[in-house]
Design a protein around this motif. Structure first.
Motif, PDB file in Angstrom:
ATOM      1  N   GLU A 137      49.551 -87.811  27.848  1.00  0.00           N
ATOM      2  CA  GLU A 137      49.599 -89.260  28.036  1.00  0.00           C
ATOM      3  C   GLU A 137      48.229 -89.813  28.409  1.00  0.00           C
ATOM      4  N   ALA A 138      47.480 -89.070  29.224  1.00  0.00           N
ATOM      5  CA  ALA A 138      46.139 -89.514  29.590  1.00  0.00           C
ATOM      6  C   ALA A 138      45.232 -89.566  28.370  1.00  0.00           C
ATOM      7  N   LEU A 139      45.360 -88.569  27.502  1.00  0.00           N
ATOM      8  CA  LEU A 139      44.555 -88.568  26.279  1.00  0.00           C
ATOM      9  C   LEU A 139      44.924 -89.738  25.373  1.00  0.00           C
ATOM     10  N   LEU A 140      46.198 -90.084  25.299  1.00  0.00           N
ATOM     11  CA  LEU A 140      46.628 -91.224  24.488  1.00  0.00           C
ATOM     12  C   LEU A 140      46.092 -92.535  25.064  1.00  0.00           C
ATOM     13  N   ILE A 141      46.121 -92.682  26.379  1.00  0.00           N
ATOM     14  CA  ILE A 141      45.584 -93.887  27.004  1.00  0.00           C
ATOM     15  C   ILE A 141      44.086 -93.993  26.758  1.00  0.00           C
ATOM     16  N   LEU A 142      43.405 -92.857  26.874  1.00  0.00           N
ATOM     17  CA  LEU A 142      41.960 -92.851  26.631  1.00  0.00           C
ATOM     18  C   LEU A 142      41.653 -93.249  25.192  1.00  0.00           C
ATOM     19  N   SER A 143      42.410 -92.733  24.238  1.00  0.00           N
ATOM     20  CA  SER A 143      42.198 -93.085  22.837  1.00  0.00           C
ATOM     21  C   SER A 143      42.484 -94.555  22.594  1.00  0.00           C
ATOM     22  N   ARG A 144      43.533 -95.074  23.191  1.00  0.00           N
ATOM     23  CA  ARG A 144      43.878 -96.490  23.020  1.00  0.00           C
ATOM     24  C   ARG A 144      42.792 -97.389  23.583  1.00  0.00           C
ATOM     25  N   ALA A 145      42.259 -97.006  24.745  1.00  0.00           N
ATOM     26  CA  ALA A 145      41.196 -97.820  25.343  1.00  0.00           C
ATOM     27  C   ALA A 145      39.941 -97.790  24.498  1.00  0.00           C
ATOM     28  N   ASP A 146      39.596 -96.619  23.956  1.00  0.00           N
ATOM     29  CA  ASP A 146      38.398 -96.506  23.125  1.00  0.00           C
ATOM     30  C   ASP A 146      38.517 -97.326  21.849  1.00  0.00           C
ATOM     31  N   GLN A 147      39.717 -97.422  21.297  1.00  0.00           N
ATOM     32  CA  GLN A 147      39.905 -98.183  20.068  1.00  0.00           C
ATOM     33  C   GLN A 147      39.906 -99.681  20.306  1.00  0.00           C
ATOM     34  N   GLY A 148      40.176-100.109  21.541  1.00  0.00           N
ATOM     35  CA  GLY A 148      40.189-101.538  21.839  1.00  0.00           C
ATOM     36  C   GLY A 148      41.332-102.281  21.171  1.00  0.00           C
ATOM     37  N   SER A 149      42.415-101.574  20.838  1.00  0.00           N
ATOM     38  CA  SER A 149      43.537-102.201  20.141  1.00  0.00           C
ATOM     39  C   SER A 149      44.554-102.716  21.159  1.00  0.00           C
ATOM     40  N   PHE A 150      44.259-103.870  21.754  1.00  0.00           N
ATOM     41  CA  PHE A 150      45.174-104.471  22.712  1.00  0.00           C
ATOM     42  C   PHE A 150      44.958-105.979  22.716  1.00  0.00           C
ATOM     43  N   THR A 151      45.978-106.683  23.219  1.00  0.00           N
ATOM     44  CA  THR A 151      45.933-108.147  23.293  1.00  0.00           C
ATOM     45  C   THR A 151      45.398-108.566  24.646  1.00  0.00           C
ATOM     46  N   ARG A 152      44.487-109.510  24.644  1.00  0.00           N
ATOM     47  CA  ARG A 152      43.882-109.999  25.891  1.00  0.00           C
ATOM     48  C   ARG A 152      44.638-111.221  26.406  1.00  0.00           C
ATOM     49  N   ALA A 153      44.860-111.229  27.723  1.00  0.00           N
ATOM     50  CA  ALA A 153      45.529-112.345  28.384  1.00  0.00           C
ATOM     51  C   ALA A 153      45.038-112.401  29.828  1.00  0.00           C
ATOM     52  N   PRO A 154      45.169-113.547  30.509  1.00  0.00           N
ATOM     53  CA  PRO A 154      44.758-113.613  31.918  1.00  0.00           C
ATOM     54  C   PRO A 154      45.571-112.663  32.783  1.00  0.00           C
ATOM     55  N   VAL A 155      44.877-111.866  33.605  1.00  0.00           N
ATOM     56  CA  VAL A 155      45.520-110.886  34.477  1.00  0.00           C
ATOM     57  C   VAL A 155      44.893-111.009  35.864  1.00  0.00           C
ATOM     58  N   ASP A 156      45.727-111.162  36.887  1.00  0.00           N
ATOM     59  CA  ASP A 156      45.242-111.259  38.261  1.00  0.00           C
ATOM     60  C   ASP A 156      45.076-109.851  38.828  1.00  0.00           C
ATOM     61  N   LEU A 157      43.844-109.477  39.117  1.00  0.00           N
ATOM     62  CA  LEU A 157      43.582-108.125  39.629  1.00  0.00           C
ATOM     63  C   LEU A 157      44.204-107.905  41.001  1.00  0.00           C
ATOM     64  N   SER A 158      44.337-108.962  41.809  1.00  0.00           N
ATOM     65  CA  SER A 158      44.910-108.792  43.145  1.00  0.00           C
ATOM     66  C   SER A 158      46.374-108.368  43.060  1.00  0.00           C
ATOM     67  N   LEU A 159      47.107-108.875  42.054  1.00  0.00           N
ATOM     68  CA  LEU A 159      48.497-108.462  41.880  1.00  0.00           C
ATOM     69  C   LEU A 159      48.584-107.007  41.427  1.00  0.00           C
ATOM     70  N   LEU A 160      47.637-106.590  40.585  1.00  0.00           N
ATOM     71  CA  LEU A 160      47.611-105.189  40.156  1.00  0.00           C
ATOM     72  C   LEU A 160      47.314-104.270  41.326  1.00  0.00           C
ATOM     73  N   VAL A 161      46.444-104.714  42.226  1.00  0.00           N
ATOM     74  CA  VAL A 161      46.127-103.917  43.416  1.00  0.00           C
ATOM     75  C   VAL A 161      47.362-103.754  44.287  1.00  0.00           C
ATOM     76  N   ASP A 162      48.109-104.839  44.487  1.00  0.00           N
ATOM     77  CA  ASP A 162      49.331-104.753  45.301  1.00  0.00           C
ATOM     78  C   ASP A 162      50.337-103.790  44.680  1.00  0.00           C
ATOM     79  N   GLU A 163      50.482-103.847  43.349  1.00  0.00           N
ATOM     80  CA  GLU A 163      51.441-102.971  42.676  1.00  0.00           C
ATOM     81  C   GLU A 163      51.011-101.512  42.768  1.00  0.00           C
ATOM     82  N   ALA A 164      49.709-101.253  42.552  1.00  0.00           N
ATOM     83  CA  ALA A 164      49.226 -99.874  42.639  1.00  0.00           C
ATOM     84  C   ALA A 164      49.335 -99.341  44.061  1.00  0.00           C
ATOM     85  N   ALA A 165      49.022-100.188  45.057  1.00  0.00           N
ATOM     86  CA  ALA A 165      49.106 -99.750  46.448  1.00  0.00           C
ATOM     87  C   ALA A 165      50.540 -99.450  46.851  1.00  0.00           C
ATOM     88  N   GLU A 166      51.466-100.275  46.390  1.00  0.00           N
ATOM     89  CA  GLU A 166      52.874-100.030  46.709  1.00  0.00           C
ATOM     90  C   GLU A 166      53.362 -98.736  46.076  1.00  0.00           C
TER      91      GLU A 166
END
Length: 371
Positions: free
Chosen positions: A189-218
């Motif tokens: 799964e890590a290799l697949l995520i790395l490949s996906r990130a390298d290809q840049g094949s994703f949709t961009r949208a506004p993302v609040d990093l503070s909410l991601l921090v709360d979710e990761a910390a929890e």
């Protein structure tokens, strides 16, 4: 791409030089003829009584001069164009070598700066980056093969032992096989995520990093409590533009890495316990995420290599929480895919400070509106 054969650039330049020289000669001789037609100078060596006599006297000379200019233009144009196009031949040869896999060759065009030197330097820079990327991919492929082979070899060994020892406890075997299989799945799964990130094949949208921090910390708080690490979060709303799943993976990897690679007990100097601090902020047109932790003192050389795949800051101990060695490599790839910057700085008292700087969502919207 197949193309029909045509004239070489050198021949085209030669014909162009000769044609221009002939045109200049014709204009010059034409002006002289017009001047002689309408104004006969008494000081001429040849006495001309009429225009027909003028043509008879100077016609052969004019033809000879034009023929000389044609030969001079062709010969001189061929030599001059060859000298001017010589740098292109060196670049072409370097290109041919690169297509056959020789990325170590460089043009190294001598002389002062001009358009050809600029092209050659840009080509050398491109070759250097390609060579570095190729070497990195080769290392990655070798490391990935080794990491994937390890759990498979362990599974094979466990199955062989179970086959030759029928009285062995199957529950223990199943538990160990499950742990090995889980590690193989995590690595895949890590290799697949790395490949996906390298290809840049994703949709961009506004993302609040503070909410991601709360979710990761929890999510990672039980792991932090289990390892005796104090996990703290702070900061402001930090809207970035990107992929919410990938940025959540980035944040989770950073916090997980900071928890796992930390002190195993109180700091021998200060007496303080292990700590992880996560902070979000907004800069000029950027969203900032900073993660720092306590831990062993790290050298700048070691820190510079931490983002390479399958690199760890400490010994390669395979525990249930040791990771697969791709955490920071995935962080780097996700950051670069979002046009951001990743900075790793060793802390003076030990541990690491990691800062991710991403384009802010508000600035991106404003730029689109201006366009």
């Amino acid at each position: 791409m197949d193309r029909a054969p045509g004239l070489s650039v050198r021949l085209k330049l030669t014909i162009s030089y000769a044609a221009f020289l002939m045109f200049a000669g014709v204009v010059l001789l034409g002006v002289m003829w017009v001047s002689l037609f309408y104004r006969i100078h008494p000081g001429l060596i040849v006495v001309v009584e009429s225009r027909r006599a003028l043509l008879r006297e100077f016609g052969p000379t004019t033809v000879a001069v034009l023929a000389f200019l044609l030969v001079l233009g062709l010969a001189g144009g061929w030599i001059l164009s060859g000298r001017m196009l010589a740098p292109l031949h060196r670049i072409t040869e370097a290109t041919r070598l690169a297509t056959h896999g020789s990325l170590s060759h460089r043009v190294r065009l001598p002389g002062r700066w001009d358009e050809f030197r600029e092209l050659a330097d840009a080509f050398d820079t491109m070759l250097a980056r390609l060579e570095a990327h190729d070497a990195e991919q080769r290392r990655f492929a070798a490391n990935a093969s080794h990491e994937l082979r390890t759990p498979l070899a362990i599974s094979q060994a466990l199955l062989d032992v179970a086959r030759h020892d029928p009285d062995r406890d199957n529950a223990e075997l199943v538990d160990r096989l499950r742990a090995v299989n889980t590690r193989a799945i995590d690595l895949t799964e890590a290799l697949l995520i790395l490949s996906r990130a390298d290809q840049g094949s994703f949709t961009r949208a506004p993302v609040d990093l503070s909410l991601l921090v709360d979710e990761a910390a929890e999510t990672l708080l039980p792991l932090a409590e289990k390892r005796g690490v104090t996990l703290g979060t702070s900061g402001d709303i930090a809207p970035a533009l990107g992929s919410q799943p990938l940025l959540l993976q980035l944040t989770t990897n950073l916090v997980h890495n900071a928890i796992v690679h930390n002190l195993s007990g109180p700091d021998p100097v200060s007496g303080a316990g292990a700590m992880v601090r996560v902070h979000t902020a907004v800069g000029p047109g950027t969203a900032l995420l900073t993660v720092e932790n306590t831990g062993d003192k790290l050298t700048p050389d070691l820190v510079a290599a931490l983002t390479e795949p399958f690199q760890r800051g400490t010994e390669r101990v395979h525990t249930d929480q040791a990771g697969v060695g791709l955490g920071l490599a995935i962080v780097r790839s996700i950051t670069h895919a979002h046009d951001g910057t990743l900075t790793l700085t060793p802390r003076r008292d030990g541990g690491l400070r990691i800062t991710v700087e991403l384009p802010a969502a508000a600035q991106e919207k404003q730029e689109k509106q201006e366009k």
